[in-house]
Design a protein around this motif. Structure first.
Motif, short mmCIF file in Angstrom:
data_model
loop_
_atom_site.label_atom_id
_atom_site.label_comp_id
_atom_site.label_asym_id
_atom_site.label_seq_id
_atom_site.Cartn_x
_atom_site.Cartn_y
_atom_site.Cartn_z
N VAL A 136 0.83 -1.20 0.00
CA VAL A 136 0.00 0.00 0.00
C VAL A 136 0.87 1.26 0.00
CG1 VAL A 136 -0.31 0.24 2.51
CG2 VAL A 136 -2.15 0.95 0.93
N GLU A 137 2.07 1.16 0.54
CA GLU A 137 2.99 2.30 0.51
C GLU A 137 3.40 2.64 -0.92
OE1 GLU A 137 3.33 -0.36 2.53
OE2 GLU A 137 3.71 0.32 4.59
N GLY A 138 3.29 1.70 -1.82
CA GLY A 138 3.65 1.92 -3.22
C GLY A 138 2.50 2.39 -4.09
N LEU A 139 1.35 2.63 -3.51
CA LEU A 139 0.20 3.08 -4.28
C LEU A 139 0.06 4.59 -4.31
CD1 LEU A 139 -2.87 0.73 -3.55
CD2 LEU A 139 -1.31 0.74 -5.49
N LYS A 140 1.15 5.28 -4.20
CA LYS A 140 1.07 6.75 -4.15
C LYS A 140 0.34 7.28 -5.36
CE LYS A 140 5.25 7.20 -1.51
NZ LYS A 140 6.68 7.37 -1.55
N ASN A 141 -0.65 8.13 -5.09
CA ASN A 141 -1.45 8.81 -6.11
C ASN A 141 -2.25 7.87 -7.01
OD1 ASN A 141 -0.47 11.34 -5.22
ND2 ASN A 141 1.41 10.99 -6.40
N ALA A 142 -2.50 6.66 -6.57
CA ALA A 142 -3.36 5.76 -7.35
C ALA A 142 -4.79 6.27 -7.28
CB ALA A 142 -3.27 4.34 -6.80
N PRO A 143 -5.52 6.21 -8.38
CA PRO A 143 -6.90 6.72 -8.39
C PRO A 143 -7.78 6.08 -7.31
CG PRO A 143 -6.17 6.26 -10.63
CD PRO A 143 -5.09 5.75 -9.70
N ILE A 144 -7.50 4.84 -6.93
CA ILE A 144 -8.35 4.18 -5.94
C ILE A 144 -8.26 4.87 -4.59
CG2 ILE A 144 -6.67 2.43 -5.19
CD1 ILE A 144 -10.47 1.94 -5.75
N GLN A 145 -7.11 5.44 -4.26
CA GLN A 145 -7.00 6.13 -2.98
C GLN A 145 -7.93 7.34 -2.93
OE1 GLN A 145 -2.69 6.65 -3.03
NE2 GLN A 145 -2.58 5.30 -1.25
N GLN A 146 -7.93 8.14 -3.99
CA GLN A 146 -8.80 9.32 -4.04
C GLN A 146 -10.26 8.89 -4.04
OE1 GLN A 146 -7.70 12.43 -3.72
NE2 GLN A 146 -9.83 13.12 -3.64
N ALA A 147 -10.58 7.81 -4.73
CA ALA A 147 -11.95 7.31 -4.76
C ALA A 147 -12.40 6.87 -3.36
CB ALA A 147 -12.08 6.16 -5.75
N PHE A 148 -11.51 6.24 -2.60
CA PHE A 148 -11.85 5.86 -1.23
C PHE A 148 -12.15 7.11 -0.39
CE2 PHE A 148 -10.94 1.36 0.33
CZ PHE A 148 -11.15 0.77 -0.91
N VAL A 149 -11.34 8.15 -0.56
CA VAL A 149 -11.55 9.38 0.21
C VAL A 149 -12.87 10.02 -0.19
CG1 VAL A 149 -10.68 11.73 0.57
CG2 VAL A 149 -9.09 9.80 0.55
N GLU A 150 -13.11 10.15 -1.46
CA GLU A 150 -14.32 10.83 -1.95
C GLU A 150 -15.60 10.08 -1.62
OE1 GLU A 150 -13.52 11.37 -6.11
OE2 GLU A 150 -12.06 12.99 -5.73
N ASN A 151 -15.51 8.78 -1.46
CA ASN A 151 -16.71 7.97 -1.21
C ASN A 151 -16.79 7.42 0.22
OD1 ASN A 151 -18.10 7.75 -3.97
ND2 ASN A 151 -15.94 7.38 -4.44
N TRP A 152 -15.96 7.93 1.11
CA TRP A 152 -15.96 7.51 2.51
C TRP A 152 -15.84 5.99 2.63
CZ3 TRP A 152 -15.60 11.18 6.22
CH2 TRP A 152 -15.89 12.48 5.81
N ALA A 153 -14.96 5.43 1.84
CA ALA A 153 -14.84 3.98 1.77
C ALA A 153 -13.80 3.45 2.74
CB ALA A 153 -14.51 3.57 0.34
N PHE A 154 -13.86 3.90 3.97
CA PHE A 154 -12.88 3.46 4.94
C PHE A 154 -13.44 2.37 5.84
CE2 PHE A 154 -11.76 7.77 3.88
CZ PHE A 154 -10.48 7.58 3.43
N GLN A 155 -12.63 1.41 6.08
CA GLN A 155 -12.96 0.40 7.06
C GLN A 155 -12.31 0.83 8.36
OE1 GLN A 155 -15.35 -0.88 5.06
NE2 GLN A 155 -14.87 -2.88 5.89
N CYS A 156 -11.88 -0.06 9.16
CA CYS A 156 -11.35 0.28 10.48
C CYS A 156 -9.94 0.85 10.43
CB CYS A 156 -11.36 -0.96 11.35
SG CYS A 156 -10.33 -2.30 10.69
N GLY A 157 -9.34 0.92 9.32
CA GLY A 157 -7.96 1.37 9.24
C GLY A 157 -7.03 0.19 9.21
N TYR A 158 -7.37 -0.82 9.97
CA TYR A 158 -6.56 -2.03 9.93
C TYR A 158 -6.79 -2.78 8.62
CZ TYR A 158 -3.70 -5.50 12.27
OH TYR A 158 -2.67 -6.31 12.62
N CYS A 159 -8.00 -2.73 8.13
CA CYS A 159 -8.36 -3.49 6.93
C CYS A 159 -8.31 -2.66 5.65
CB CYS A 159 -9.76 -4.06 7.10
SG CYS A 159 -9.94 -5.13 8.52
N THR A 160 -8.27 -1.35 5.77
CA THR A 160 -8.36 -0.49 4.59
C THR A 160 -7.26 -0.77 3.58
OG1 THR A 160 -9.48 1.24 5.83
CG2 THR A 160 -8.41 1.90 3.79
N SER A 161 -6.04 -0.97 4.03
CA SER A 161 -4.95 -1.17 3.06
C SER A 161 -5.17 -2.43 2.22
CB SER A 161 -3.60 -1.22 3.77
OG SER A 161 -3.56 -2.28 4.69
N GLY A 162 -5.68 -3.49 2.82
CA GLY A 162 -5.96 -4.70 2.06
C GLY A 162 -7.04 -4.48 1.01
#
Length: 157
Positions: free
Chosen positions: A81-107
């Motif tokens: 996940v450290e290598g996904l810098k600026n991947a579109p999926i990260q911005q999509a997770f932010v914009e759509n509140w797609a967060f899990q507990c933080g422990y699972c989000t990276s997976g």
């Protein structure tokens, strides 16, 4: 064929860099990434392949790093996940509140990034199928489905 006896120095291609680590034949990729390379984004959840918190990409495919020996990763491209810098999926997770507990989000990020890359035309049932690789009991998966659908829509237009 790679032979590891006792502790051996192996070289891993992680996030576009060649990194050295000392590994025993039984060391799993998850622990080498976290404990020797300082890449803690992949989490030790169930450590038996059920939860997906440890998911990384190996040659672009999601792999549960708790089930892969570090020696098996030699010669392959590993992305954490450290290598996904600026991947579109990260911005999509932010914009759509797609967060899990933080422990699972990276997976989830790793699985969704791979899905968007490997199946840019994925239909809803394919998204559902891929998300079954990860388990989190903290929230629903609706926001994650919305995020991945947004990425797929943006790449197809």
């Amino acid at each position: 064929m790679l032979s590891i006896i006792g502790k051996s120095v192996i070289e891993l291609n992680v996030n576009g860099e060649i990194r050295s680590a000392v590994a025993r034949p039984a060391d799993v990729l998850l622990h080498v990434l976290r404990e020797q390379l300082g890449l803690t984004g992949a989490k030790p959840g169930c450590e038996n392949g059920d939860c997906g918190a440890c998911t990384v990409l190996v040659d672009g495919w999601p792999v549960k790093s708790c089930l892969m020996l570090a020696a098996e990763a030699v010669g392959h491209e590993i992305v954490t996940v450290e290598g996904l810098k600026n991947a579109p999926i990260q911005q999509a997770f932010v914009e759509n509140w797609a967060f899990q507990c933080g422990y699972c989000t990276s997976g989830f990020l790793m699985v969704c990034h791979a899905l968007a890359t490997l199946h840019p035309e994925a239909e809803d049932y394919v998204i559902e199928e891929w998300l079954q690789a990860n388990v989190c009991r903290c929230t629903s998966y609706d926001e994650i489905k919305t995020a991945i659908a947004a990425v797929l829509k943006s790449t197809s237009s």
